[in-house]
Design a protein around this motif. Structure first.
Motif, PDB file in Angstrom:
ATOM      1  N   GLY A 141       2.059   3.123  -4.830  1.00  0.00           N
ATOM      2  CA  GLY A 141       1.255   3.353  -3.628  1.00  0.00           C
ATOM      3  C   GLY A 141      -0.231   3.115  -3.895  1.00  0.00           C
ATOM      4  N   ASP A 142      -0.951   2.700  -2.850  1.00  0.00           N
ATOM      5  CA  ASP A 142      -2.386   2.425  -2.985  1.00  0.00           C
ATOM      6  C   ASP A 142      -3.038   2.648  -1.616  1.00  0.00           C
ATOM      7  OD1 ASP A 142      -4.938   1.196  -3.024  1.00  0.00           O
ATOM      8  OD2 ASP A 142      -4.314  -0.209  -4.595  1.00  0.00           O
ATOM      9  N   HIS A 143      -3.719   3.784  -1.481  1.00  0.00           N
ATOM     10  CA  HIS A 143      -4.245   4.204  -0.186  1.00  0.00           C
ATOM     11  C   HIS A 143      -5.263   3.218   0.382  1.00  0.00           C
ATOM     12  CE1 HIS A 143      -5.136   7.088   2.971  1.00  0.00           C
ATOM     13  NE2 HIS A 143      -6.422   6.958   2.719  1.00  0.00           N
ATOM     14  N   GLU A 144      -6.227   2.811  -0.445  1.00  0.00           N
ATOM     15  CA  GLU A 144      -7.259   1.888   0.049  1.00  0.00           C
ATOM     16  C   GLU A 144      -6.655   0.543   0.450  1.00  0.00           C
ATOM     17  OE1 GLU A 144     -10.302   2.734   0.835  1.00  0.00           O
ATOM     18  OE2 GLU A 144      -9.784   4.747   0.125  1.00  0.00           O
ATOM     19  N   LEU A 145      -5.671   0.100  -0.330  1.00  0.00           N
ATOM     20  CA  LEU A 145      -5.012  -1.168  -0.014  1.00  0.00           C
ATOM     21  C   LEU A 145      -4.277  -1.069   1.325  1.00  0.00           C
ATOM     22  CD1 LEU A 145      -4.178  -4.047  -0.952  1.00  0.00           C
ATOM     23  CD2 LEU A 145      -2.185  -2.986  -2.056  1.00  0.00           C
ATOM     24  N   LEU A 146      -3.601   0.052   1.551  1.00  0.00           N
ATOM     25  CA  LEU A 146      -2.878   0.228   2.815  1.00  0.00           C
ATOM     26  C   LEU A 146      -3.850   0.212   3.999  1.00  0.00           C
ATOM     27  CD1 LEU A 146      -0.270   0.726   4.390  1.00  0.00           C
ATOM     28  CD2 LEU A 146      -0.591   3.180   4.011  1.00  0.00           C
ATOM     29  N   ILE A 183       8.522  -4.666  13.658  1.00  0.00           N
ATOM     30  CA  ILE A 183       9.252  -3.664  12.877  1.00  0.00           C
ATOM     31  C   ILE A 183       8.370  -3.365  11.666  1.00  0.00           C
ATOM     32  CG2 ILE A 183      11.384  -3.117  11.660  1.00  0.00           C
ATOM     33  CD1 ILE A 183      11.738  -3.716  14.711  1.00  0.00           C
ATOM     34  N   ALA A 184       7.785  -2.179  11.650  1.00  0.00           N
ATOM     35  CA  ALA A 184       6.655  -1.917  10.750  1.00  0.00           C
ATOM     36  C   ALA A 184       6.964  -1.057   9.534  1.00  0.00           C
ATOM     37  CB  ALA A 184       5.511  -1.286  11.543  1.00  0.00           C
ATOM     38  N   GLY A 185       8.213  -0.584   9.394  1.00  0.00           N
ATOM     39  CA  GLY A 185       8.534   0.242   8.228  1.00  0.00           C
ATOM     40  C   GLY A 185       7.585   1.426   8.122  1.00  0.00           C
ATOM     41  N   ASP A 186       7.154   1.719   6.893  1.00  0.00           N
ATOM     42  CA  ASP A 186       6.292   2.886   6.678  1.00  0.00           C
ATOM     43  C   ASP A 186       4.837   2.483   6.467  1.00  0.00           C
ATOM     44  OD1 ASP A 186       8.616   4.282   6.886  1.00  0.00           O
ATOM     45  OD2 ASP A 186       8.693   4.934   4.804  1.00  0.00           O
ATOM     46  N   THR A 187       4.344   1.555   7.269  1.00  0.00           N
ATOM     47  CA  THR A 187       2.920   1.198   7.200  1.00  0.00           C
ATOM     48  C   THR A 187       2.122   2.048   8.182  1.00  0.00           C
ATOM     49  OG1 THR A 187       3.271  -0.625   8.778  1.00  0.00           O
ATOM     50  CG2 THR A 187       3.362  -1.159   6.433  1.00  0.00           C
ATOM     51  N   PRO A 218       8.155   2.012  14.045  1.00  0.00           N
ATOM     52  CA  PRO A 218       7.931   2.509  12.687  1.00  0.00           C
ATOM     53  C   PRO A 218       9.202   2.999  11.998  1.00  0.00           C
ATOM     54  CG  PRO A 218       7.343   4.202  14.257  1.00  0.00           C
ATOM     55  CD  PRO A 218       7.867   3.019  15.062  1.00  0.00           C
ATOM     56  N   GLY A 219       9.079   3.230  10.707  1.00  0.00           N
ATOM     57  CA  GLY A 219      10.199   3.730   9.915  1.00  0.00           C
ATOM     58  C   GLY A 219      10.526   5.187  10.164  1.00  0.00           C
ATOM     59  N   HIS A 220       9.605   5.901  10.792  1.00  0.00           N
ATOM     60  CA  HIS A 220       9.828   7.315  11.134  1.00  0.00           C
ATOM     61  C   HIS A 220       9.080   7.611  12.436  1.00  0.00           C
ATOM     62  CE1 HIS A 220      11.364   8.161   7.044  1.00  0.00           C
ATOM     63  NE2 HIS A 220      10.451   7.268   6.673  1.00  0.00           N
ATOM     64  N   GLY A 221       9.680   8.415  13.283  1.00  0.00           N
ATOM     65  CA  GLY A 221       8.992   8.848  14.495  1.00  0.00           C
ATOM     66  C   GLY A 221       9.020   7.807  15.603  1.00  0.00           C
ATOM     67  N   PRO A 222       8.279   8.110  16.690  1.00  0.00           N
ATOM     68  CA  PRO A 222       8.351   7.276  17.900  1.00  0.00           C
ATOM     69  C   PRO A 222       7.559   5.980  17.797  1.00  0.00           C
ATOM     70  CG  PRO A 222       6.767   9.034  18.229  1.00  0.00           C
ATOM     71  CD  PRO A 222       7.384   9.275  16.878  1.00  0.00           C
ATOM     72  N   GLU A 223       7.859   5.091  18.728  1.00  0.00           N
ATOM     73  CA  GLU A 223       7.123   3.831  18.823  1.00  0.00           C
ATOM     74  C   GLU A 223       5.670   4.080  19.212  1.00  0.00           C
ATOM     75  OE1 GLU A 223       9.380   1.912  21.890  1.00  0.00           O
ATOM     76  OE2 GLU A 223      11.207   2.342  20.754  1.00  0.00           O
ATOM     77  N   THR A 224       4.837   3.085  18.935  1.00  0.00           N
ATOM     78  CA  THR A 224       3.451   3.139  19.369  1.00  0.00           C
ATOM     79  C   THR A 224       2.998   1.701  19.626  1.00  0.00           C
ATOM     80  OG1 THR A 224       1.255   4.005  18.857  1.00  0.00           O
ATOM     81  CG2 THR A 224       2.533   3.143  16.999  1.00  0.00           C
ATOM     82  N   THR A 225       1.715   1.529  19.890  1.00  0.00           N
ATOM     83  CA  THR A 225       1.188   0.171  20.069  1.00  0.00           C
ATOM     84  C   THR A 225      -0.048   0.004  19.193  1.00  0.00           C
ATOM     85  OG1 THR A 225      -0.316   0.742  21.864  1.00  0.00           O
ATOM     86  CG2 THR A 225       1.932   0.086  22.495  1.00  0.00           C
ATOM     87  N   ILE A 226      -0.383  -1.248  18.932  1.00  0.00           N
ATOM     88  CA  ILE A 226      -1.586  -1.540  18.162  1.00  0.00           C
ATOM     89  C   ILE A 226      -2.821  -1.000  18.898  1.00  0.00           C
ATOM     90  CG2 ILE A 226      -3.101  -3.436  17.405  1.00  0.00           C
ATOM     91  CD1 ILE A 226      -0.723  -2.915  15.520  1.00  0.00           C
ATOM     92  N   GLY A 252       0.839  -1.200   0.000  1.00  0.00           N
ATOM     93  CA  GLY A 252       0.000   0.000   0.000  1.00  0.00           C
ATOM     94  C   GLY A 252       0.875   1.251   0.000  1.00  0.00           C
ATOM     95  N   HIS A 253       1.832   1.308   0.929  1.00  0.00           N
ATOM     96  CA  HIS A 253       2.836   2.387   0.896  1.00  0.00           C
ATOM     97  C   HIS A 253       3.831   2.078  -0.219  1.00  0.00           C
ATOM     98  CE1 HIS A 253       5.866   5.268   2.183  1.00  0.00           C
ATOM     99  NE2 HIS A 253       6.741   4.287   2.271  1.00  0.00           N
ATOM    100  N   ALA A 254       4.204   0.827  -0.320  1.00  0.00           N
ATOM    101  CA  ALA A 254       5.063   0.325  -1.396  1.00  0.00           C
ATOM    102  C   ALA A 254       4.512  -1.049  -1.778  1.00  0.00           C
ATOM    103  CB  ALA A 254       6.508   0.217  -0.917  1.00  0.00           C
ATOM    104  N   PRO A 255       4.716  -1.466  -3.036  1.00  0.00           N
ATOM    105  CA  PRO A 255       4.038  -2.677  -3.520  1.00  0.00           C
ATOM    106  C   PRO A 255       4.460  -3.975  -2.841  1.00  0.00           C
ATOM    107  CG  PRO A 255       5.557  -1.821  -5.177  1.00  0.00           C
ATOM    108  CD  PRO A 255       5.443  -0.769  -4.113  1.00  0.00           C
TER     109      PRO A 255
END
Ligand SMILES: [Zn+2]
Length: 217
Positions: free
Chosen positions: A169-174, A151-155, A193-201, A134-137
Motif C-alpha cells: 500500500g502507498d497512501h500518497e500514490l493512491l 468498476i473501481a475495486g478498492d480505489t 466500488p469494491g465495498h459499499g454503495p455506488e457513487t459518481t466522480i 496505491g491500495h494494492a501494487p
C-alpha cells in the motif's frame, strides 16, 4: 449496451460484479463468493439470465476479492486475468487465508495479465484498463467509456478511499492516482466500488474527505 449486476459477498461485504452485453456474453469481476449459498446466488442469476461467462478479472487480489476465483474458473471454464503486479498478492492469500478463518480456501493463479491502457471486451462492449495502484501494487479499474461506468475495486468509495496499510500500500500514490486517473473521467461517471454503495466522480470531487475539493492534504 452493458449491464452490470452486483452481489455482496463474504464477511468483508465485498462487491462482486457481473458485466454482460445484450447477447448474454459475461465477464465476472472479483468473485468474493465463498460459501455455498453465495455461489448458488451467483449461479442462479447466471442461469436465469442465460449469461455465458467467458472471462474472469480481478481489480486486485486481496482475499475478499478472490475467494471465488478457483470456483469460478472451474465452474465456468474461464481464464483469470490480473495485473502482473498482483501475482504475488494473489499468492500470499494462500498463506494468510486460514488466519482470517477461510478454511478450505482454494488457490488460483492468473492465466494472463491485464495491461494498463489496453482494452478488454465484454461481448461487444469495450472496457479500458486503467492502472490505479496505491491500495494494492497492481490495482486496475475497468472503465466503460460508452456509458461512463467504472468498476473501481478498492480505489475510491462513496466518501472514502481504499486503505493503504496493507503490504504494497502507498497512501500518497493512491491519492495522486485517483486525481490523475479517476478524477479526469467525466463527472457523470458512475463508480462501482469494491465495498459499499455506488457513487459518481462528480460527487466525490465535491464531497470526498480524502481527495475532494475540501480535502486537507
Ligand atoms: Zn483490497
Amino acid at each position: 449496451m452493458l449491464y452490470i449486476k452486483s452481489f455482496t459477498f463474504n464477511p468483508f461485504q465485498e462487491n462482486t460484479y457481473l458485466l454482460y452485453d445484450e447477447k448474454g456474453n459475461g465477464t465476472l469481476i472479483d468473485p468474493g463468493c465463498f460459501d455455498l449459498a453465495e455461489r448458488k446466488e451467483l449461479l442462479d442469476f447466471v442461469t436465469e439470465e442465460k449469461i455465458r461467462i467467458t472471462q474472469l478479472l480481478n481489480t486486485h487480489c486481496h482475499i475478499d476479492h478472490v475467494l471465488g476465483n478457483a470456483w469460478a474458473k472451474k465452474t465456468f471454464g474461464v481464464d483469470l486475468l490480473i495485473h502482473k503486479e498482483e501475482a504475488a498478492v494473489l499468492k500470499a492469500v494462500e498463506v494468510y487465508a486460514p488466519n482470517y478463518g477461510f478454511v478450505g480456501y482454494e488457490s488460483s493463479h492468473a492465466d494472463g495479465f491485464l495491461v494498463e491502457g489496453e482494452e478488454i471486451n465484454v461481448g461487444g462492449e469495450a472496457l479500458k484498463i486503467i492502472f490505479v495502484p496505491g491500495h494494492a501494487p497492481g490495482h486496475v479499474v475497468f472503465y466503460h467509456k460508452d456509458s461512463h461506468q467504472c468498476i473501481a475495486g478498492d480505489t475510491l468509495f462513496r466518501g472514502s478511499i481504499g486503505r493503504t496499510d496493507l503490504p504494497g500500500g502507498d497512501h500518497e500514490l493512491l491519492l495522486s492516482k485517483i486525481k490523475s486517473q479517476l478524477f479526469t473521467l467525466p463527472e457523470e461517471t458512475v463508480i462501482y466500488p469494491g465495498h459499499g454503495p455506488e457513487t459518481t466522480i462528480g460527487f466525490e470531487k465535491t464531497h470526498n474527505p480524502f481527495v475532494g475539493k475540501n480535502a486537507r492534504s
